[in-house]
Design a protein around this motif. Structure first.
Motif, mmCIF file in Angstrom:
data_model
loop_
_atom_site.group_PDB
_atom_site.id
_atom_site.type_symbol
_atom_site.label_atom_id
_atom_site.label_comp_id
_atom_site.label_asym_id
_atom_site.label_seq_id
_atom_site.Cartn_x
_atom_site.Cartn_y
_atom_site.Cartn_z
ATOM 1 N N ARG A 1 0.819 -1.218 0.000
ATOM 2 C CA ARG A 1 0.000 0.000 0.000
ATOM 3 C C ARG A 1 0.849 1.264 0.000
ATOM 4 N NH1 ARG A 1 -4.509 -0.126 4.462
ATOM 5 N NH2 ARG A 1 -4.926 -2.007 3.248
ATOM 6 N N GLU A 2 1.916 1.277 0.784
ATOM 7 C CA GLU A 2 2.751 2.472 0.851
ATOM 8 C C GLU A 2 3.519 2.703 -0.454
ATOM 9 O OE1 GLU A 2 2.701 4.857 3.124
ATOM 10 O OE2 GLU A 2 1.003 3.681 3.882
ATOM 11 N N GLN A 3 3.902 1.636 -1.114
ATOM 12 C CA GLN A 3 4.570 1.789 -2.412
ATOM 13 C C GLN A 3 3.611 2.371 -3.457
ATOM 14 O OE1 GLN A 3 5.895 -2.297 -2.781
ATOM 15 N NE2 GLN A 3 8.025 -1.747 -2.307
ATOM 16 N N MET A 4 2.345 1.964 -3.387
ATOM 17 C CA MET A 4 1.340 2.554 -4.277
ATOM 18 C C MET A 4 1.191 4.042 -4.000
ATOM 19 S SD MET A 4 -1.681 -0.309 -4.204
ATOM 20 C CE MET A 4 -1.328 -2.060 -4.371
ATOM 21 N N VAL A 5 1.157 4.385 -2.733
ATOM 22 C CA VAL A 5 1.014 5.792 -2.341
ATOM 23 C C VAL A 5 2.211 6.601 -2.836
ATOM 24 C CG1 VAL A 5 1.002 7.356 -0.359
ATOM 25 C CG2 VAL A 5 -0.482 5.340 -0.367
ATOM 26 N N GLU A 6 3.410 6.041 -2.703
ATOM 27 C CA GLU A 6 4.602 6.738 -3.175
ATOM 28 C C GLU A 6 4.568 6.952 -4.687
ATOM 29 O OE1 GLU A 6 7.973 4.533 -1.932
ATOM 30 O OE2 GLU A 6 7.608 4.834 0.227
ATOM 31 N N LEU A 7 4.038 5.971 -5.420
ATOM 32 C CA LEU A 7 3.946 6.098 -6.874
ATOM 33 C C LEU A 7 3.000 7.235 -7.252
ATOM 34 C CD1 LEU A 7 4.917 4.819 -9.533
ATOM 35 C CD2 LEU A 7 2.904 3.330 -9.463
ATOM 36 N N LEU A 8 1.896 7.351 -6.524
ATOM 37 C CA LEU A 8 0.974 8.454 -6.782
ATOM 38 C C LEU A 8 1.620 9.789 -6.455
ATOM 39 C CD1 LEU A 8 -1.839 9.593 -7.461
ATOM 40 C CD2 LEU A 8 -2.490 9.164 -5.082
ATOM 41 N N GLU B 1 -3.573 11.140 0.899
ATOM 42 C CA GLU B 1 -4.364 10.648 2.021
ATOM 43 C C GLU B 1 -5.711 10.106 1.551
ATOM 44 O OE1 GLU B 1 -5.017 9.364 5.705
ATOM 45 O OE2 GLU B 1 -3.159 10.250 4.933
ATOM 46 N N PHE B 2 -6.289 10.764 0.551
ATOM 47 C CA PHE B 2 -7.544 10.294 -0.042
ATOM 48 C C PHE B 2 -7.354 8.905 -0.667
ATOM 49 C CE2 PHE B 2 -10.276 10.226 -3.934
ATOM 50 C CZ PHE B 2 -11.506 10.140 -3.292
ATOM 51 N N PHE B 3 -6.253 8.730 -1.370
ATOM 52 C CA PHE B 3 -5.937 7.448 -1.994
ATOM 53 C C PHE B 3 -5.722 6.363 -0.942
ATOM 54 C CE2 PHE B 3 -2.445 4.868 -4.238
ATOM 55 C CZ PHE B 3 -3.366 4.053 -4.876
ATOM 56 N N ARG B 4 -4.980 6.694 0.108
ATOM 57 C CA ARG B 4 -4.700 5.722 1.169
ATOM 58 C C ARG B 4 -5.989 5.280 1.851
ATOM 59 N NH1 ARG B 4 -1.155 8.404 3.710
ATOM 60 N NH2 ARG B 4 0.785 7.314 3.211
ATOM 61 N N THR B 5 -6.890 6.208 2.086
ATOM 62 C CA THR B 5 -8.164 5.874 2.722
ATOM 63 C C THR B 5 -8.997 4.953 1.853
ATOM 64 O OG1 THR B 5 -8.179 8.009 3.879
ATOM 65 C CG2 THR B 5 -10.287 6.832 3.696
ATOM 66 N N ASP C 1 -0.857 -2.118 -10.033
ATOM 67 C CA ASP C 1 -1.453 -3.452 -10.055
ATOM 68 C C ASP C 1 -0.872 -4.269 -11.210
ATOM 69 O OD1 ASP C 1 -2.987 -5.685 -9.683
ATOM 70 O OD2 ASP C 1 -4.919 -4.638 -9.718
ATOM 71 N N PRO C 2 0.349 -4.791 -11.052
ATOM 72 C CA PRO C 2 0.976 -5.567 -12.131
ATOM 73 C C PRO C 2 0.165 -6.790 -12.535
ATOM 74 C CG PRO C 2 2.574 -5.030 -10.417
ATOM 75 C CD PRO C 2 1.235 -4.663 -9.881
ATOM 76 N N ALA C 3 -0.466 -7.467 -11.580
ATOM 77 C CA ALA C 3 -1.226 -8.679 -11.888
ATOM 78 C C ALA C 3 -2.378 -8.366 -12.831
ATOM 79 C CB ALA C 3 -1.758 -9.316 -10.599
#
Length: 342
Positions: free
Chosen positions: A34-41, A60-64, A149-151
């Protein structure tokens, strides 16, 4: 050198657990947490030139949303980016109304960190709508590891390739997906195994391939497409059917010739010919020059020139020993073609 190799083999034999770990095939991909996704955003928003305060709010909106009831990484990523980036919001709204109308050039205004996930989301949407040709240029060039989401990228790219009969692409993506089953959703991995089992036996010019091509043409016609591309695919189907019919005719001719030879041999025996195996060094007493009349095959016309009765008989010969859904696909295809021609 041989001594060192022997020592290594003995070490593996004495410690099989560590040996299996050493030889175990490593996955070529991992799903980001989740944190890696947030960093990418956050990186993507920085690339768009947004101030820190707006980036923090969007992140923060994305993380929620990721922690909510619908934690779809691609969907939530695009929604979050659309709240702060007008270009992303424009593409998002346009895609919701008509995904096929989004132009690839419009994506160039998006930063390199945001674009892959946006392209993956749009490509997935197009595949879900059976718009495989439109999804192909989007998904073919997306690096799965550059998305949240690589999969999903590998699975939906393979799903589109499966519908378009791009066998090599399907096998490549699905085998890569299955390298790391633990990081992929269960629905992806189970379906991937079924798709691989379905596509691997597919052979060119087989009735299986023809049936799939017919289904693809039917899909295109259902979508209101009847242009040059569809016409070329229809012609390819006719050519492949003609090839199958020719093969069946050749088999029938060979069978007829064999039957004629057997009948002539049987007639010779009934007219005083040799009725038991000949002894060694005995001269045969049969008469005749050993030649048979050749069957007059006549001119070989194409599929489109066959009389209706012969065409129907040929189709029945093709699908006689095959599963019902192949016969249904052939019948449905030609009914649709007849309707279109009228």
């Amino acid at each position: 050198m041989r001594y060192l190799l022997l020592i290594g083999l003995l070490s593996l034999a004495c410690n099989p657990a560590s040996g299996s770990d050493a030889l175990k095939r490593k996955s070529s991909w991992q799903s980001p947490d989740r944190e890696q996704m947030v960093e990418l955003l956050a990186e993507g928003l920085q690339g768009q030139g947004l101030p820190s305060a707006r980036i923090a709010t969007c992140v923060e909106f994305f993380r929620t949303n990721l922690a909510g009831k619908h934690p779809d990484p691609l969907e939530n990523f695009v929604i979050a980016a659309s709240t702060e980036v007008p270009a992303v919001n424009e593409i998002y709204q346009q895609a919701l109304a008509s995904p096929a109308s989004v132009r690839l050039d419009d994506l160039h205004a998006i930063s390199e960190s945001l674009r892959p996930s946006l392209e993956a989301w749009l490509g997935r949407t197009l595949v879900q709508l059976r718009l495989y040709d439109e999804a192909k240029p989007l998904l073919d060039f997306v690096d799965p590891l550059a998305t949240v989401d690589p999969a999903a990228v590998m699975f939906y790219r393979a799903a589109g390739a499966h519908a378009l009969l791009n066998k090599d692409q399907v096998i490549s993506d699905l085998e890569k997906l299955l390298e790391n089953e633990a990081s992929a959703p269960l629905r992806f991995t189970r379906t991937a195994k079924l798709m691989l089992a379905d596509i691997k036996p597919l052979e060119e010019d087989s009735l299986d391939e023809i049936s799939r091509l017919m289904s693809d043409v039917g899909r295109r016609l259902d979508l209101g497409r009847s242009g040059k591309n569809v016409q070329e695919k229809e012609q390819a189907i006719i050519d492949k059917l003609s090839k199958l019919i020719d093969q069946i005719e050749q088999q029938q001719q060979q069978q007829q010739q064999q039957q004629q030879q057997q009948q002539q041999a049987g007639g010779q025996n009934s007219n005083g010919g040799q009725s038991k195996p000949m002894d060694d060094s005995q001269i045969a007493g049969a008469s005749g020059d050993g030649n048979i009349d050749k069957k007059d095959l006549g001119a070989r016309n194409g599929w489109g020139n066959l009389p209706p009765a012969e065409r129907q008989e040929a189709l029945q010969q093709i699908s006689r020993d095959l599963p019902t859904h192949y016969r249904e696909a052939i019948d449905a295809y030609f009914r649709k073609m007849a309707k279109e021609s009228r």
